[in-house]
Design a protein around this motif. Sequence first.
Motif, mmCIF file in Angstrom:
data_model
loop_
_atom_site.group_PDB
_atom_site.id
_atom_site.type_symbol
_atom_site.label_atom_id
_atom_site.label_comp_id
_atom_site.label_asym_id
_atom_site.label_seq_id
_atom_site.Cartn_x
_atom_site.Cartn_y
_atom_site.Cartn_z
ATOM 1 N N ALA A 45 -54.962 -20.333 33.212
ATOM 2 C CA ALA A 45 -54.394 -21.130 32.009
ATOM 3 C C ALA A 45 -52.966 -20.393 31.539
ATOM 4 O O ALA A 45 -51.931 -21.126 31.388
ATOM 5 C CB ALA A 45 -55.212 -20.793 30.689
ATOM 6 N N GLY A 46 -52.708 -19.099 31.911
ATOM 7 C CA GLY A 46 -51.510 -18.559 31.634
ATOM 8 C C GLY A 46 -50.525 -18.877 32.821
ATOM 9 O O GLY A 46 -49.247 -19.295 32.625
ATOM 10 N N GLN A 47 -50.960 -19.147 34.165
ATOM 11 C CA GLN A 47 -50.292 -19.736 35.282
ATOM 12 C C GLN A 47 -49.845 -21.222 34.980
ATOM 13 O O GLN A 47 -48.527 -21.595 34.967
ATOM 14 C CB GLN A 47 -50.851 -19.744 36.590
ATOM 15 N N VAL A 70 -35.575 -36.351 27.988
ATOM 16 C CA VAL A 70 -35.731 -35.603 29.110
ATOM 17 C C VAL A 70 -36.478 -34.047 28.443
ATOM 18 O O VAL A 70 -37.460 -33.833 29.222
ATOM 19 C CB VAL A 70 -34.530 -35.331 29.937
ATOM 20 N N PHE A 71 -35.706 -33.650 27.651
ATOM 21 C CA PHE A 71 -36.310 -32.496 26.935
ATOM 22 C C PHE A 71 -37.617 -32.672 26.216
ATOM 23 O O PHE A 71 -38.806 -32.032 26.826
ATOM 24 C CB PHE A 71 -35.597 -32.004 25.714
ATOM 25 N N HIS A 72 -38.176 -33.770 25.841
ATOM 26 C CA HIS A 72 -39.657 -34.142 25.248
ATOM 27 C C HIS A 72 -40.692 -34.200 26.317
ATOM 28 O O HIS A 72 -41.563 -33.910 26.310
ATOM 29 C CB HIS A 72 -39.474 -35.071 24.038
ATOM 30 N N GLU A 73 -40.090 -34.993 27.429
ATOM 31 C CA GLU A 73 -40.870 -35.059 28.612
ATOM 32 C C GLU A 73 -41.336 -33.681 29.304
ATOM 33 O O GLU A 73 -42.683 -33.596 29.853
ATOM 34 C CB GLU A 73 -40.331 -35.950 29.546
ATOM 35 N N ALA A 74 -40.629 -32.641 29.284
ATOM 36 C CA ALA A 74 -40.873 -31.354 29.603
ATOM 37 C C ALA A 74 -41.456 -30.314 28.504
ATOM 38 O O ALA A 74 -42.350 -29.402 28.784
ATOM 39 C CB ALA A 74 -40.004 -30.678 30.164
ATOM 40 N N TYR A 75 -41.126 -30.597 27.214
ATOM 41 C CA TYR A 75 -41.478 -29.848 26.181
ATOM 42 C C TYR A 75 -42.981 -29.984 25.758
ATOM 43 O O TYR A 75 -43.705 -29.178 25.422
ATOM 44 C CB TYR A 75 -40.811 -30.199 24.760
ATOM 45 N N HIS A 76 -43.501 -31.236 25.791
ATOM 46 C CA HIS A 76 -44.765 -31.685 25.158
ATOM 47 C C HIS A 76 -45.788 -31.040 26.119
ATOM 48 O O HIS A 76 -46.845 -30.553 25.791
ATOM 49 C CB HIS A 76 -44.959 -32.927 24.793
ATOM 50 N N ALA A 81 -49.898 -26.850 27.392
ATOM 51 C CA ALA A 81 -50.126 -25.641 28.267
ATOM 52 C C ALA A 81 -50.345 -24.567 27.595
ATOM 53 O O ALA A 81 -51.230 -23.551 27.658
ATOM 54 C CB ALA A 81 -49.117 -25.386 29.555
ATOM 55 N N VAL A 82 -49.346 -24.311 26.355
ATOM 56 C CA VAL A 82 -49.633 -23.072 25.610
ATOM 57 C C VAL A 82 -50.940 -23.143 24.690
ATOM 58 O O VAL A 82 -51.730 -22.121 24.669
ATOM 59 C CB VAL A 82 -48.360 -22.960 24.488
ATOM 60 N N TRP A 83 -51.182 -24.211 24.234
ATOM 61 C CA TRP A 83 -52.696 -24.233 23.488
ATOM 62 C C TRP A 83 -53.893 -24.154 24.672
ATOM 63 O O TRP A 83 -54.792 -23.729 24.022
ATOM 64 C CB TRP A 83 -53.019 -25.850 22.847
ATOM 65 N N ALA A 84 -53.639 -24.706 25.659
ATOM 66 C CA ALA A 84 -54.651 -24.427 27.024
ATOM 67 C C ALA A 84 -54.874 -23.246 26.906
ATOM 68 O O ALA A 84 -56.266 -22.462 27.040
ATOM 69 C CB ALA A 84 -54.520 -25.339 28.010
ATOM 70 N N TYR A 85 -53.868 -22.150 26.958
ATOM 71 C CA TYR A 85 -53.878 -20.813 27.090
ATOM 72 C C TYR A 85 -54.685 -20.048 25.947
ATOM 73 O O TYR A 85 -55.470 -19.289 26.054
ATOM 74 C CB TYR A 85 -52.706 -20.321 27.234
ATOM 75 N N ARG A 86 -54.190 -20.574 24.862
ATOM 76 C CA ARG A 86 -54.684 -20.065 23.602
ATOM 77 C C ARG A 86 -56.241 -20.415 23.468
ATOM 78 O O ARG A 86 -57.151 -19.512 23.145
ATOM 79 C CB ARG A 86 -54.263 -20.717 22.482
ATOM 80 N N GLY A 107 -53.857 -34.298 19.497
ATOM 81 C CA GLY A 107 -53.865 -33.642 20.977
ATOM 82 C C GLY A 107 -53.002 -32.529 20.604
ATOM 83 O O GLY A 107 -52.278 -32.089 19.937
ATOM 84 N N TRP A 108 -52.932 -31.606 21.949
ATOM 85 C CA TRP A 108 -52.441 -30.384 21.854
ATOM 86 C C TRP A 108 -51.046 -30.318 22.187
ATOM 87 O O TRP A 108 -50.242 -29.619 21.960
ATOM 88 C CB TRP A 108 -52.969 -29.400 22.865
#
Length: 129
Positions: A45-47, A70-76, A81-86, A107-108
């Motif tokens: 999950a960290g990776q 473009v930012f939001h397509e990468a940000y979300h 992924a941050v939430w999956a790690y948590r 959703g996360w």
Amino acid sequence: MRHLAQTPGEETDLEAATRAALREGGIQEVRERLFIEASTGVAGAGQGMFEQLRALRRAVASGAGAESAVFHEAYHPYIAAVWAYRVAVREELEGQSLTPAAFGWAGWDGKDRCPVCREARSAAAVAGA
């Protein structure tokens, strides 16, 4: 990274600035510690989080401002992924998983709570009508 995305015109070399932001944040060291100390699930999950952060860095380095699609397509995906790690860490430590519903979210990835993305969806719906 957030500051760079909010003020993309301030930096003359966004590529160098985004790389410096990750380096100064110590992200590589944290990633290496995960591979050494974390369980397979938490390290994986960290990776995933690291890969999405790199995608966000590339978007910001390309000049994508915080309000851009473009930012939001990468940000979300990064936030997801941050939430999956948590979730992975919480499952390992407590044996209890978090769900978006625990916070009243759909959703996360945060798209349901993002004013920029909601506005873009509304504009697309109006254009398609």
